[in-house]
Design a protein around this motif. Sequence first.
Motif, PDB file in Angstrom:
ATOM      1  N   VAL A 305       0.882  -1.169   0.000  1.00 28.39           N
ATOM      2  CA  VAL A 305       0.000   0.000   0.000  1.00 28.39           C
ATOM      3  C   VAL A 305       0.918   1.217   0.000  1.00 28.39           C
ATOM      4  O   VAL A 305       1.712   1.405   0.933  1.00 28.39           O
ATOM      5  CB  VAL A 305      -0.898   0.014   1.263  1.00 28.39           C
ATOM      6  N   LYS A 306       0.824   2.001  -1.067  1.00 27.48           N
ATOM      7  CA  LYS A 306       1.744   3.133  -1.247  1.00 27.48           C
ATOM      8  C   LYS A 306       1.738   4.060  -0.026  1.00 27.48           C
ATOM      9  O   LYS A 306       0.694   4.283   0.583  1.00 27.48           O
ATOM     10  CB  LYS A 306       1.303   3.924  -2.487  1.00 27.48           C
ATOM     11  N   GLU A 311       6.639   9.253   5.320  1.00 26.87           N
ATOM     12  CA  GLU A 311       5.575   8.751   6.183  1.00 26.87           C
ATOM     13  C   GLU A 311       6.075   7.621   7.088  1.00 26.87           C
ATOM     14  O   GLU A 311       6.669   6.662   6.613  1.00 26.87           O
ATOM     15  CB  GLU A 311       4.449   8.196   5.304  1.00 26.87           C
ATOM     16  N   THR A 312       5.830   7.730   8.360  1.00 30.47           N
ATOM     17  CA  THR A 312       6.239   6.651   9.254  1.00 30.47           C
ATOM     18  C   THR A 312       5.021   5.851   9.702  1.00 30.47           C
ATOM     19  O   THR A 312       5.127   4.920  10.481  1.00 30.47           O
ATOM     20  CB  THR A 312       6.961   7.201  10.504  1.00 30.47           C
ATOM     21  N   ASP A 313       3.865   6.254   9.207  1.00 34.07           N
ATOM     22  CA  ASP A 313       2.654   5.538   9.547  1.00 34.07           C
ATOM     23  C   ASP A 313       1.870   5.463   8.241  1.00 34.07           C
ATOM     24  O   ASP A 313       1.849   6.419   7.480  1.00 34.07           O
ATOM     25  CB  ASP A 313       1.886   6.359  10.605  1.00 34.07           C
ATOM     26  N   ASN A 314       1.260   4.320   7.974  1.00 37.76           N
ATOM     27  CA  ASN A 314       0.496   4.214   6.733  1.00 37.76           C
ATOM     28  C   ASN A 314      -0.981   4.073   7.120  1.00 37.76           C
ATOM     29  O   ASN A 314      -1.460   2.980   7.411  1.00 37.76           O
ATOM     30  CB  ASN A 314       0.988   3.000   5.936  1.00 37.76           C
ATOM     31  N   ARG A 315      -1.652   5.217   7.111  1.00 37.07           N
ATOM     32  CA  ARG A 315      -3.046   5.254   7.601  1.00 37.07           C
ATOM     33  C   ARG A 315      -3.923   4.258   6.872  1.00 37.07           C
ATOM     34  O   ARG A 315      -4.725   3.551   7.472  1.00 37.07           O
ATOM     35  CB  ARG A 315      -3.640   6.663   7.411  1.00 37.07           C
ATOM     36  N   ILE A 316      -3.766   4.232   5.543  1.00 35.42           N
ATOM     37  CA  ILE A 316      -4.669   3.377   4.767  1.00 35.42           C
ATOM     38  C   ILE A 316      -4.426   1.908   5.101  1.00 35.42           C
ATOM     39  O   ILE A 316      -5.347   1.165   5.429  1.00 35.42           O
ATOM     40  CB  ILE A 316      -4.518   3.668   3.264  1.00 35.42           C
ATOM     41  N   ARG A 317      -3.157   1.490   5.072  1.00 38.27           N
ATOM     42  CA  ARG A 317      -2.847   0.094   5.379  1.00 38.27           C
ATOM     43  C   ARG A 317      -3.359  -0.269   6.773  1.00 38.27           C
ATOM     44  O   ARG A 317      -4.004  -1.301   6.974  1.00 38.27           O
ATOM     45  CB  ARG A 317      -1.323  -0.124   5.273  1.00 38.27           C
ATOM     46  N   ASN A 318      -3.091   0.619   7.742  1.00 39.46           N
ATOM     47  CA  ASN A 318      -3.458   0.289   9.122  1.00 39.46           C
ATOM     48  C   ASN A 318      -4.974   0.300   9.342  1.00 39.46           C
ATOM     49  O   ASN A 318      -5.503  -0.532  10.084  1.00 39.46           O
ATOM     50  CB  ASN A 318      -2.770   1.253  10.100  1.00 39.46           C
ATOM     51  N   HIS A 364       5.893  -0.373   6.570  1.00 42.60           N
ATOM     52  CA  HIS A 364       4.626   0.363   6.662  1.00 42.60           C
ATOM     53  C   HIS A 364       3.723   0.113   5.456  1.00 42.60           C
ATOM     54  O   HIS A 364       2.588   0.566   5.431  1.00 42.60           O
ATOM     55  CB  HIS A 364       4.886   1.868   6.788  1.00 42.60           C
ATOM     56  N   GLN A 365       4.256  -0.592   4.469  1.00 42.26           N
ATOM     57  CA  GLN A 365       3.487  -0.757   3.226  1.00 42.26           C
ATOM     58  C   GLN A 365       2.866  -2.135   3.060  1.00 42.26           C
ATOM     59  O   GLN A 365       1.840  -2.291   2.415  1.00 42.26           O
ATOM     60  CB  GLN A 365       4.391  -0.477   2.019  1.00 42.26           C
ATOM     61  N   VAL A 366       3.523  -3.141   3.611  1.00 38.95           N
ATOM     62  CA  VAL A 366       3.123  -4.509   3.268  1.00 38.95           C
ATOM     63  C   VAL A 366       1.969  -5.000   4.134  1.00 38.95           C
ATOM     64  O   VAL A 366       1.891  -4.711   5.320  1.00 38.95           O
ATOM     65  CB  VAL A 366       4.336  -5.452   3.391  1.00 38.95           C
ATOM     66  N   LEU A 367       1.085  -5.740   3.493  1.00 40.16           N
ATOM     67  CA  LEU A 367       0.022  -6.441   4.217  1.00 40.16           C
ATOM     68  C   LEU A 367      -0.137  -7.808   3.550  1.00 40.16           C
ATOM     69  O   LEU A 367      -0.297  -7.899   2.322  1.00 40.16           O
ATOM     70  CB  LEU A 367      -1.280  -5.638   4.125  1.00 40.16           C
ATOM     71  N   CYS A 368      -0.071  -8.879   4.355  1.00 44.13           N
ATOM     72  CA  CYS A 368      -0.304 -10.222   3.822  1.00 44.13           C
ATOM     73  C   CYS A 368      -1.769 -10.573   4.057  1.00 44.13           C
ATOM     74  O   CYS A 368      -2.259 -10.504   5.194  1.00 44.13           O
ATOM     75  CB  CYS A 368       0.618 -11.227   4.492  1.00 44.13           C
ATOM     76  N   LEU A 369      -2.451 -10.922   2.979  1.00 39.71           N
ATOM     77  CA  LEU A 369      -3.899 -11.165   3.023  1.00 39.71           C
ATOM     78  C   LEU A 369      -4.182 -12.664   3.139  1.00 39.71           C
ATOM     79  O   LEU A 369      -3.312 -13.488   2.812  1.00 39.71           O
ATOM     80  CB  LEU A 369      -4.536 -10.587   1.745  1.00 39.71           C
ATOM     81  N   PRO A 370      -5.394 -13.048   3.575  1.00 39.59           N
ATOM     82  CA  PRO A 370      -5.712 -14.473   3.709  1.00 39.59           C
ATOM     83  C   PRO A 370      -5.449 -15.213   2.395  1.00 39.59           C
ATOM     84  O   PRO A 370      -5.924 -14.787   1.334  1.00 39.59           O
ATOM     85  CB  PRO A 370      -7.218 -14.472   4.038  1.00 39.59           C
ATOM     86  N   PHE A 371      -4.693 -16.317   2.483  1.00 37.82           N
ATOM     87  CA  PHE A 371      -4.254 -16.982   1.252  1.00 37.82           C
ATOM     88  C   PHE A 371      -4.176 -18.492   1.452  1.00 37.82           C
ATOM     89  O   PHE A 371      -3.169 -19.031   1.895  1.00 37.82           O
ATOM     90  CB  PHE A 371      -2.887 -16.421   0.836  1.00 37.82           C
TER      91      PHE A 371
END
Length: 395
Positions: A305-306, A311-318, A364-371
């Motif tokens: 998530v860009k 940025e030290t916090d990624n609002r959208i990802r979080n 701050h960018q990566v998110l692993c989704l159910p897989f």
Amino acid sequence: MNSPTDSLLATPRERSPARGVRVPVARSLEPDRNILLQHIDAMCASRRFSNCGPIHEALRERLCEWLDADRLGLFSSATSALTVALRAHRVSGEVITTPFSFAASAQVIEWAGALPVFVDIDPVSLTIDPARVEAAITPNTSAILAVHTYGVPCDVRALEDIAKRHQLALIFDAAHAFDVRIDSTPIHRFGNATIYSTHASKLFHTGEGGVLVCSDEATQRRCDRMANFGFDGSGDAVECGTNAKMSELHAATGLAVLPKVNAERAARAALRFEYTSALNGIDGISLMAPPIHVKDSLQYLAIRVKSEAAETDNRIRNTVYERLISLGLESRKYFSPLCADFSYVSQENCRTTDELTVARRAVHQVLCLPFHSGVNRDTVLLIADTFREVIRRDS
Ligand SMILES: Cc1ncc(COP(=O)(O)O)c(C=O)c1O
């Protein structure tokens, strides 16, 4: 069981898992119970539960064929296999590694009696940056421990070249890269040693376990010996070993899981396609994927998530992460925090050569989704809707 190709029945607003149903980020493959019970019967009858018994040897043989390996060793975990591999390669002084990984890949360096030296990662593959590795080499450097993060291969050829020129051991942590191939060459054909994890969270698993492939036979034999207290077969311990053996029960689990791996791979490949279509066109979201010439491990579905450079916090990802939890959907911020930022880490037990700018942004960018094959298309569409909604509200 829902299949990833289930037809889309609900409209976006109606999509949500049944009340109380939780979709885990990973789901262990259920072993074939008949196969497992046959092995358990044989194990009980023979009263042989460990020490490289017939089930262990059968799994070793099957995996040699599956992975196209000339030889391999089975271990109690990838962590114990890594520790043994580092000691067998006589690492000392400093070992250069990535900070963007699971805790084990840095911790094993300390357990082997060396100092982890963290260098930054490549912005696209998120694997260790060979140029940073070369810049960090000192007279104390003895090895490079590189990780095929999310099953995306490191720049193996550049790392081999550096290791050769500086006479360093090159160990690959392929915990996420079971059966990955580069142009049909198995990933373990690069470097001095490669370690796969067969932990329950991995696509192919033995409950707990690890696999070690060494490039030369003598080192492989030495690692096998070190996993069994350094015993040479005559009762003498010819070197300081440990207990890192895989038990018969764990090997039996592996033999009963293996026949199910191809169907799970097919389901995950279809699921990856669903995610790709559903997330396509959502601004600022991209899927991590191996290059076209690489066989996908299908271990993780990691998205980025860009975020802005500073940025030290990624609002959208979080926010998406929290929203998914409230919907019963589990995701993971792998690998946050960085190995260099764990609270036990200090200047005494690690060295960091640069600002780790790329790695610090990636956490701050990566998110692993159910897989896994228990995730259906509605869940994928719900996740995509959640991203759209959060991005719309944020803008
Ligand atoms: C990159 C990496 N290395 C090592 C390990 C440790 O594997 P194990 O749990 O088999 O010891 C893991 C665990 O997932 C991992 O992600």
